[in-house]
Scaffold this active site. Structure first.
Site, PDB file in Angstrom:
ATOM      1  N   GLY A  24       0.812  -1.212   0.000  1.00 16.90           N
ATOM      2  CA  GLY A  24       0.000   0.000   0.000  1.00 16.90           C
ATOM      3  C   GLY A  24       0.849   1.267   0.000  1.00 16.90           C
ATOM      4  O   GLY A  24       0.465   2.284  -0.586  1.00 16.90           O
ATOM      5  N   SER A  25       2.012   1.212   0.622  1.00 17.93           N
ATOM      6  CA  SER A  25       2.912   2.379   0.620  1.00 17.93           C
ATOM      7  C   SER A  25       3.647   2.489  -0.712  1.00 17.93           C
ATOM      8  O   SER A  25       4.027   3.577  -1.137  1.00 17.93           O
ATOM      9  CB  SER A  25       3.929   2.261   1.758  1.00 17.93           C
ATOM     10  OG  SER A  25       3.282   2.313   3.003  1.00 17.93           O
ATOM     11  N   SER A  27       6.804   4.377   4.189  1.00 15.76           N
ATOM     12  CA  SER A  27       6.322   3.185   4.887  1.00 15.76           C
ATOM     13  C   SER A  27       5.323   3.645   5.933  1.00 15.76           C
ATOM     14  O   SER A  27       5.691   4.354   6.878  1.00 15.76           O
ATOM     15  CB  SER A  27       7.458   2.419   5.573  1.00 15.76           C
ATOM     16  OG  SER A  27       6.908   1.416   6.410  1.00 15.76           O
ATOM     17  N   SER A  43       3.699   2.065   8.323  1.00 15.74           N
ATOM     18  CA  SER A  43       4.021   1.636   9.698  1.00 15.74           C
ATOM     19  C   SER A  43       5.384   2.154  10.130  1.00 15.74           C
ATOM     20  O   SER A  43       5.652   2.330  11.310  1.00 15.74           O
ATOM     21  CB  SER A  43       4.036   0.105   9.776  1.00 15.74           C
ATOM     22  OG  SER A  43       5.055  -0.393   8.914  1.00 15.74           O
ATOM     23  N   ARG A  55      -2.933   0.640   3.212  1.00 11.24           N
ATOM     24  CA  ARG A  55      -3.615   0.868   1.926  1.00 11.24           C
ATOM     25  C   ARG A  55      -4.757   1.864   2.065  1.00 11.24           C
ATOM     26  O   ARG A  55      -5.137   2.526   1.097  1.00 11.24           O
ATOM     27  CB  ARG A  55      -4.125  -0.453   1.346  1.00 11.24           C
ATOM     28  CG  ARG A  55      -5.134  -1.162   2.212  1.00 11.24           C
ATOM     29  CD  ARG A  55      -5.433  -2.551   1.692  1.00 11.24           C
ATOM     30  NE  ARG A  55      -6.495  -3.219   2.436  1.00 11.24           N
ATOM     31  CZ  ARG A  55      -6.352  -3.798   3.631  1.00 11.24           C
ATOM     32  NH1 ARG A  55      -5.175  -3.800   4.225  1.00 11.24           N
ATOM     33  NH2 ARG A  55      -7.373  -4.379   4.223  1.00 11.24           N
ATOM     34  N   GLU A 103      -6.362  -7.452  -1.182  1.00 12.50           N
ATOM     35  CA  GLU A 103      -6.298  -7.191   0.260  1.00 12.50           C
ATOM     36  C   GLU A 103      -7.664  -6.916   0.887  1.00 12.50           C
ATOM     37  O   GLU A 103      -7.947  -7.392   1.981  1.00 12.50           O
ATOM     38  CB  GLU A 103      -5.345  -6.030   0.555  1.00 12.50           C
ATOM     39  CG  GLU A 103      -3.892  -6.387   0.258  1.00 12.50           C
ATOM     40  CD  GLU A 103      -2.929  -5.262   0.618  1.00 12.50           C
ATOM     41  OE1 GLU A 103      -2.815  -4.928   1.794  1.00 12.50           O
ATOM     42  OE2 GLU A 103      -2.303  -4.710  -0.315  1.00 12.50           O
ATOM     43  N   HIS A 113       1.754  -8.621 -26.621  1.00 14.79           N
ATOM     44  CA  HIS A 113       2.902  -9.376 -27.126  1.00 14.79           C
ATOM     45  C   HIS A 113       3.048 -10.716 -26.430  1.00 14.79           C
ATOM     46  O   HIS A 113       4.054 -11.391 -26.607  1.00 14.79           O
ATOM     47  CB  HIS A 113       4.172  -8.523 -26.983  1.00 14.79           C
ATOM     48  CG  HIS A 113       4.081  -7.262 -27.789  1.00 14.79           C
ATOM     49  ND1 HIS A 113       4.470  -7.176 -29.114  1.00 14.79           N
ATOM     50  CD2 HIS A 113       3.572  -6.046 -27.476  1.00 14.79           C
ATOM     51  CE1 HIS A 113       4.225  -5.961 -29.567  1.00 14.79           C
ATOM     52  NE2 HIS A 113       3.678  -5.251 -28.584  1.00 14.79           N
ATOM     53  N   LYS A 137       5.108 -11.195   8.150  1.00 13.13           N
ATOM     54  CA  LYS A 137       5.965 -10.214   8.830  1.00 13.13           C
ATOM     55  C   LYS A 137       6.469 -10.782  10.158  1.00 13.13           C
ATOM     56  O   LYS A 137       7.630 -10.609  10.517  1.00 13.13           O
ATOM     57  CB  LYS A 137       5.227  -8.885   9.026  1.00 13.13           C
ATOM     58  CG  LYS A 137       5.062  -8.103   7.722  1.00 13.13           C
ATOM     59  CD  LYS A 137       4.453  -6.716   7.927  1.00 13.13           C
ATOM     60  CE  LYS A 137       4.365  -5.973   6.585  1.00 13.13           C
ATOM     61  NZ  LYS A 137       3.736  -4.667   6.660  1.00 13.13           N
TER      62      LYS A 137
HETATM   63  C1  F6R Z   1      -1.780  -3.321   4.442  1.00 12.57           C
HETATM   64  C2  F6R Z   1      -1.080  -2.973   3.207  1.00 12.57           C
HETATM   65  C3  F6R Z   1       0.249  -3.605   2.937  1.00 12.57           C
HETATM   66  C4  F6R Z   1       1.385  -2.724   3.512  1.00 12.57           C
HETATM   67  C5  F6R Z   1       2.763  -3.348   3.274  1.00 12.57           C
HETATM   68  C6  F6R Z   1       3.917  -2.470   3.708  1.00 12.57           C
HETATM   69  O1  F6R Z   1      -2.918  -2.510   4.563  1.00 12.57           O
HETATM   70  O2  F6R Z   1      -1.576  -2.211   2.435  1.00 12.57           O
HETATM   71  O3  F6R Z   1       0.371  -3.782   1.556  1.00 12.57           O
HETATM   72  O4  F6R Z   1       1.345  -1.465   2.897  1.00 12.57           O
HETATM   73  O5  F6R Z   1       2.839  -4.572   3.947  1.00 12.57           O
HETATM   74  O6  F6R Z   1       3.736  -1.977   5.002  1.00 12.57           O
HETATM   75  P1  F6R Z   1       3.911  -0.420   5.277  1.00 12.57           P
HETATM   76  O7  F6R Z   1       2.958   0.262   4.366  1.00 12.57           O
HETATM   77  O8  F6R Z   1       3.606  -0.237   6.711  1.00 12.57           O
HETATM   78  O9  F6R Z   1       5.353  -0.098   4.943  1.00 12.57           O
END
Ligand code: F6R
Length: 358
Positions: free
Chosen positions: A59-60, A101, A103, A153, A239, A255, A349
């Site tokens: 999402g980031s 990021s 988080s 996201r 997601e 292609h 994670k």
């Molecule tokens: C969860 C989401 C994930 C996170 C990814 C990276 O809602 O969208 O795709 O974005 O795991 O984590 P962050 O965004 O915290 O760096």
């Protein structure tokens, strides 16, 4: 009653209110604008960078994808999008590195940040906190601090919009104010049109979610902004709707992938093809889209063309992305799924975090 029009049922299923977050997207963009205006860019303000590397996953990571595609025709320095642990060799101290990021704790992004620091790069950190915020503070780096408490996201507006605006203030990219105004106006309209109180018959996002229903979605975009948007649709369907989804882009798909829609009709007859179509697309791409649809029509349960709205690239990208975001939430609810949790991402994670304890 259609579940998408049953407000009580929606509330019950969507216990963390992902739909509410989407309905509030316009306000999220307005807040992101305020956040960007307050960022202290002092340390990097008048630096002439030879390139910009935007880091980020999931999402980031959308922030880097879309900024690169929005700006690539006019920008005078390269924008490199990094979606893994390592910075490319050519990123040196003359580059600006923009880790995004939500988080602040995503290990791929943090690894590339360490490499950026050891190469002497300036950082513009975009986060709600975590390790990335600490790194920014310890190194006196520029920070764009967005509110916490969202799924990454669901915070795409905060992350993307504040980042692109700070890059504009730094004069690294040019983004006319009129494009920003147009995009905001269009999103404001869409937020009203797609809200839960608007019944399915009149709610385009609910109509598209219902049309996808139980089929396997495949999203086609066009190289440029609509490839980033097609990828975002796919990720949001993964997601939020917990549904598998493929995506590809014109002209590349002509292609290879186009030929693939030949066998396995028994399976693909449950696929739905969603094509993001910009009327202002160049003629040769329009012919490709038309011809491809003719060639592969029989392999799909249905083909849905999503008309891209807006004049500027920003308005087109944001509005088409927003439609996909909210469709994915309605698709989850239609299938009685809570859109918010992403358990498998958390398990992965946690498993990787164990490596740090050894
Ligand atoms: C969860 C989401 C994930 C996170 C990814 C990276 O809602 O969208 O795709 O974005 O795991 O984590 P962050 O965004 O915290 O760096």
């Amino acid at each position: 009653m259609n579940i998408l029009d049953d407000l009580e049922k929606i509330k019950e299923l969507d216990s963390e209110d992902m739909l509410g977050i989407e309905e509030n997207f316009y306000n999220q963009l307005l807040e992101a604008k305020k956040i960007a205006e307050k960022v202290n860019v002092g340390s990097i303000e008048s630096t002439a960078f030879s390139g910009v590397a935007i880091l980020g996953m999931g999402g980031s990571g959308f922030t880097g994808d879309i900024i690169r595609n929005l700006t690539k025709d006019d920008i005078s320095v390269p924008i490199e999008v990094v979606k893994s642990y390592d910075l490319p060799g050519f990123v040196n101290s003359s580059w600006l590195v923009v880790p995004v990021s939500y988080s602040g704790n995503t290990e791929e992004t943090l690894s590339a940040v360490q490499q950026a620091l050891s190469r002497g790069c300036n950082l513009l950190c975009v986060t709600s906190g975590g390790e990335l915020e600490k790194i920014a503070e310890d190194n006196g780096s520029c920070i764009v601090k967005v509110p916490s408490g969202y799924q990454p996201r669901g915070a795409a507006g905060y992350l993307f919009f504040s980042t692109i605006l700070v890059l504009k203030f730094l004069k690294i990219i040019s983004l006319p104010d009129s494009d920003i105004e147009e995009a905001l106006e269009l999103i404001k309209e869409k937020c009203t049109q797609y809200r839960r109180e608007v019944k399915t018959q009149k709610n385009y996002a609910k109509i598209i979610a219902a049309a996808i229903g139980d089929s396997f979605p495949v999203i086609y975009g066009t190289e440029g902004i609509l490839s980033s948007v097609a990828f975002r649709w796919k990720c949001e369907i993964n997601e939020n709707s917990k549904t598998p989804c493929f995506w590809a882009e014109f002209p590349e798909l002509n292609h290879n992938e186009t030929v693939g829609w030949e066998r396995l009709k028994g399976i693909t007859s449950r696929f739905v093809l969603i094509v993001l179509v910009d009327k202002q697309e160049q003629e040769r791409i329009k012919v490709r889209i038309r011809t491809t649809i003719k060639l592969i029509r029989d392999n799909f349960a249905k083909i849905i063309e999503i008309p891209v709205e807006g004049k500027s690239k920003l308005a087109k990208a944001l509005s088409t992305m927003y439609t996909g975001d909210i469709v994915s939430v309605y698709l989850a609810l239609l299938n009685e799924i809570n859109p918010t949790p992403v358990k498998k991402i958390e398990i992965l994670k946690a498993e990787l975090a164990k490596l740090n304890e050894k």
